[in-house]
Design an enzyme around this catalytic site. Structure first.
Site, PDB file in Angstrom:
ATOM      1  N   ARG A  67     -12.937 -17.942   9.982  1.00 36.24           N
ATOM      2  CA  ARG A  67     -13.291 -19.357   9.889  1.00 36.24           C
ATOM      3  C   ARG A  67     -13.505 -19.958  11.281  1.00 36.24           C
ATOM      4  O   ARG A  67     -14.483 -20.687  11.513  1.00 36.24           O
ATOM      5  CB  ARG A  67     -12.180 -20.113   9.147  1.00 36.24           C
ATOM      6  CG  ARG A  67     -12.169 -19.858   7.649  1.00 36.24           C
ATOM      7  CD  ARG A  67     -10.840 -20.248   7.004  1.00 36.24           C
ATOM      8  NE  ARG A  67     -10.892 -20.191   5.551  1.00 36.24           N
ATOM      9  CZ  ARG A  67     -10.822 -19.061   4.840  1.00 36.24           C
ATOM     10  NH1 ARG A  67     -10.695 -17.898   5.469  1.00 36.24           N
ATOM     11  NH2 ARG A  67     -10.878 -19.096   3.511  1.00 36.24           N
ATOM     12  N   SER A  94      -8.277 -14.265   8.087  1.00 34.41           N
ATOM     13  CA  SER A  94      -8.801 -15.463   7.424  1.00 34.41           C
ATOM     14  C   SER A  94      -9.084 -16.579   8.421  1.00 34.41           C
ATOM     15  O   SER A  94     -10.145 -17.221   8.380  1.00 34.41           O
ATOM     16  CB  SER A  94      -7.802 -15.955   6.368  1.00 34.41           C
ATOM     17  OG  SER A  94      -7.654 -15.016   5.343  1.00 34.41           O
ATOM     18  N   LYS A 130     -10.407  -2.416   7.945  1.00 35.17           N
ATOM     19  CA  LYS A 130     -11.023  -3.661   7.467  1.00 35.17           C
ATOM     20  C   LYS A 130     -10.149  -4.873   7.749  1.00 35.17           C
ATOM     21  O   LYS A 130     -10.668  -5.973   7.989  1.00 35.17           O
ATOM     22  CB  LYS A 130     -11.317  -3.551   5.972  1.00 35.17           C
ATOM     23  CG  LYS A 130     -12.008  -4.759   5.375  1.00 35.17           C
ATOM     24  CD  LYS A 130     -12.360  -4.530   3.928  1.00 35.17           C
ATOM     25  CE  LYS A 130     -12.894  -5.786   3.273  1.00 35.17           C
ATOM     26  NZ  LYS A 130     -14.121  -6.296   3.891  1.00 35.17           N
ATOM     27  N   SER A 156      -7.428 -20.249  -5.905  1.00 34.94           N
ATOM     28  CA  SER A 156      -7.286 -19.991  -4.463  1.00 34.94           C
ATOM     29  C   SER A 156      -7.341 -21.273  -3.638  1.00 34.94           C
ATOM     30  O   SER A 156      -7.918 -21.306  -2.544  1.00 34.94           O
ATOM     31  CB  SER A 156      -8.366 -19.005  -3.981  1.00 34.94           C
ATOM     32  OG  SER A 156      -8.274 -17.784  -4.666  1.00 34.94           O
ATOM     33  N   LYS A 180     -13.731  -7.639  -5.960  1.00 36.49           N
ATOM     34  CA  LYS A 180     -13.323  -7.388  -4.582  1.00 36.49           C
ATOM     35  C   LYS A 180     -14.004  -6.110  -4.083  1.00 36.49           C
ATOM     36  O   LYS A 180     -15.022  -5.685  -4.619  1.00 36.49           O
ATOM     37  CB  LYS A 180     -11.801  -7.282  -4.505  1.00 36.49           C
ATOM     38  CG  LYS A 180     -11.061  -8.576  -4.831  1.00 36.49           C
ATOM     39  CD  LYS A 180     -11.183  -9.589  -3.705  1.00 36.49           C
ATOM     40  CE  LYS A 180     -10.297 -10.799  -3.950  1.00 36.49           C
ATOM     41  NZ  LYS A 180     -10.312 -11.750  -2.812  1.00 36.49           N
ATOM     42  N   ARG A 237     -10.170  -3.971  -8.556  1.00 35.23           N
ATOM     43  CA  ARG A 237      -8.776  -3.690  -8.235  1.00 35.23           C
ATOM     44  C   ARG A 237      -7.897  -3.556  -9.471  1.00 35.23           C
ATOM     45  O   ARG A 237      -6.880  -2.854  -9.435  1.00 35.23           O
ATOM     46  CB  ARG A 237      -8.228  -4.778  -7.295  1.00 35.23           C
ATOM     47  CG  ARG A 237      -8.808  -4.678  -5.893  1.00 35.23           C
ATOM     48  CD  ARG A 237      -8.306  -5.768  -4.979  1.00 35.23           C
ATOM     49  NE  ARG A 237      -8.786  -5.547  -3.618  1.00 35.23           N
ATOM     50  CZ  ARG A 237      -8.638  -6.414  -2.607  1.00 35.23           C
ATOM     51  NH1 ARG A 237      -8.024  -7.575  -2.829  1.00 35.23           N
ATOM     52  NH2 ARG A 237      -9.099  -6.136  -1.407  1.00 35.23           N
ATOM     53  N   ASP A 289      -4.859 -11.672  -3.181  1.00 34.55           N
ATOM     54  CA  ASP A 289      -4.814 -10.487  -2.327  1.00 34.55           C
ATOM     55  C   ASP A 289      -3.420  -9.875  -2.244  1.00 34.55           C
ATOM     56  O   ASP A 289      -3.252  -8.766  -1.719  1.00 34.55           O
ATOM     57  CB  ASP A 289      -5.310 -10.818  -0.914  1.00 34.55           C
ATOM     58  CG  ASP A 289      -6.816 -10.978  -0.853  1.00 34.55           C
ATOM     59  OD1 ASP A 289      -7.493 -10.520  -1.786  1.00 34.55           O
ATOM     60  OD2 ASP A 289      -7.315 -11.568   0.125  1.00 34.55           O
TER      61      ASP A 289
END
Length: 417
Positions: free
Chosen positions: A26, A22, A398, A172, A324, A328, A297
């Site tokens: 960014r 993450s 990933k 989030s 996602k 999921r 997540d």
């Protein structure tokens, strides 16, 4: 490909966690917008980050971000402000069925030149970069935080900056805060004006050296292993994590404390990477209710953990799980049934298990649906089962490319077929 995984009887290990995906993603976009020449240090080596690195370095006309949803959202906004450049942004077949219209329409409102190459509302996209005016923009607060983060990160380069009003429920929020924190680390002037409004001034980023902390999401699977381990003296050391981290998934420490896992920091100095030792506390709640709206997540990890600990649960705030890498919610219901657990879903945003069981699959093998977190979260189930088989285990690249190597170093047996 299929891996058959068996857990060790004794667990003492120091885990080599990956860098935060993450923060890496960014920092890379912000670094590029700053015009800097010094890449951030300790970048993640996961697929999602590597496709961004390659795109920024090679700058091809057609950019294929493969299955990286974060890269699709962040690069869409980034390319929209690259004056004088034109690109096609595409990905895997699954990526071409993941919606992106909310972000595209927001960028178009700001003046971006973006068109759909194929199906309306979905990648691939043709993007012609230009100077955008900025100003006031209203968008729903219950969309993916990656859309919001993508808009925020380009805001300092907009002529009039950006005032972003998030309407309704904001999900989030920690990921939005992580974006603002990273932006300000690079010299931006970006902050919440009130509960639903973010103001970003037209103040350019500054080049700087930057170190990426390790990944709390990656740590969650080791917490899961401790929670499920039958070794009452099991202990794992996790390096490079920060107390008081801005990563939203750092909340897992609290949730796992309810499931019998305690955390001990070697140092509590704010902003300094340190080592955490996790072990059994011997205390576990009889039932767990939690709203994952700020950390969706983590849902797969806690679904598997609670069921195997025989802890009924009711999890809310899961609406984004439908869009996602796979659906999921459906994937969890299907794979948990194979293990003998009957989950129920409510309004595509809640999952619950009330203790209902069914006959487990005799030759248990877990499908991963091209979703890294399915493999990552189901593998620790080996600690409670005689063994577990994971289909297409390579999907972990990933976000956690060395996951299977790390499990092997911790003396898990992994047989490849």
């Amino acid at each position: 490909m299929q891996y058959t995984i068996t857990a060790p009887n004794r667990l003492r290990h120091t885990a080599k966690l990956p860098a935060s995906k993450s923060i890496s993603n960014r920092a890379l976009i912000i670094h590029a917008l700053s015009g800097g020449s010094i890449l951030p240090e300790n970048l993640s080596n996961c697929d999602d980050t590597e496709v961004i690195i390659a795109a920024l370095k090679d700058n091809p006309y057609e950019i294929n971000i493969k299955a990286a949803g974060t890269a699709m959202r962040f690069m869409t906004a980034y390319l929209a402000v690259k004056e004088g450049e034109e690109h096609i942004l595409t990905g895997t077949e699954r990526m071409q069925h993941r919606p992106i219209s909310v972000l595209v329409e927001a960028l178009r409102f700001l003046g971006a030149d973006i068109e759909y190459v194929g199906e309306e509302g979905f990648p691939p996209l043709r993007i012609r970069g230009k100077q955008l005016e900025g100003g006031l923009l209203e968008i729903p607060g219950n969309i993916s935080s990656q859309y919001i983060s993508a808009l925020l990160m380009i805001a300092p380069s907009l002529k009039n900056g950006l005032t972003l009003q998030l309407k309704g429920e904001i999900i989030s929020r920690p990921y939005i805060d992580l974006t603002l924190w990273t932006m300000n680390e690079f010299g931006a002037d970006a902050e919440w004006n009130d509960y639903e409004t973010i103001k970003v001034q037209p103040k350019p980023y500054k080049e700087r050296s930057y170190y990426i902390e390790n990944d709390w999401s990656g740590a969650s699977y080791w917490y899961e292993i401790i929670a499920l381990s039958k070794d009452v003296d099991a202990e794992v050391r996790l390096e490079g994590l920060m107390d008081g981290s801005k990563q939203g998934d750092s909340s897992l420490r609290y949730i796992f404390s309810l499931l019998g896992v305690k955390s001990k920091f070697e140092s509590k100095q704010q902003g300094i990477p340190t080592t955490i030792t996790i072990s059994h506390s011997g205390r576990c709640v009889p039932r767990l209710e939690y709203d994952f709206v700020n950390s969706p997540d983590l849902a797969q990890t806690f679904v598997v953990t609670c069921a195997l600990l025989d802890v009924p649960f009711h999890f809310r705030g899961l609406s984004t799980l439908k869009i996602k890498e796979t659906d999921r919610i459906d994937a969890l219901k299907t794979e948990m049934r194979k293990m003998g657990y009957i989950l129920k879903s409510i309004n595509d945003s809640e999952l619950m298990w009330d203790g209902e069981r069914c006959e487990p699959q005799l030759d248990l093998s877990i499908d991963t649906y091209e979703d890294h977190r399915m493999a990552l979260s189901f593998a620790p189930a080996a600690c409670r089962l005689d063994q577990i088989k994971i289909n297409n285990p390579q999907v972990v690249t990933k976000s956690y490319p060395k996951y299977w190597d790390d499990l092997t170093e911790a003396h898990f047996s992994i047989i490849k077929a």
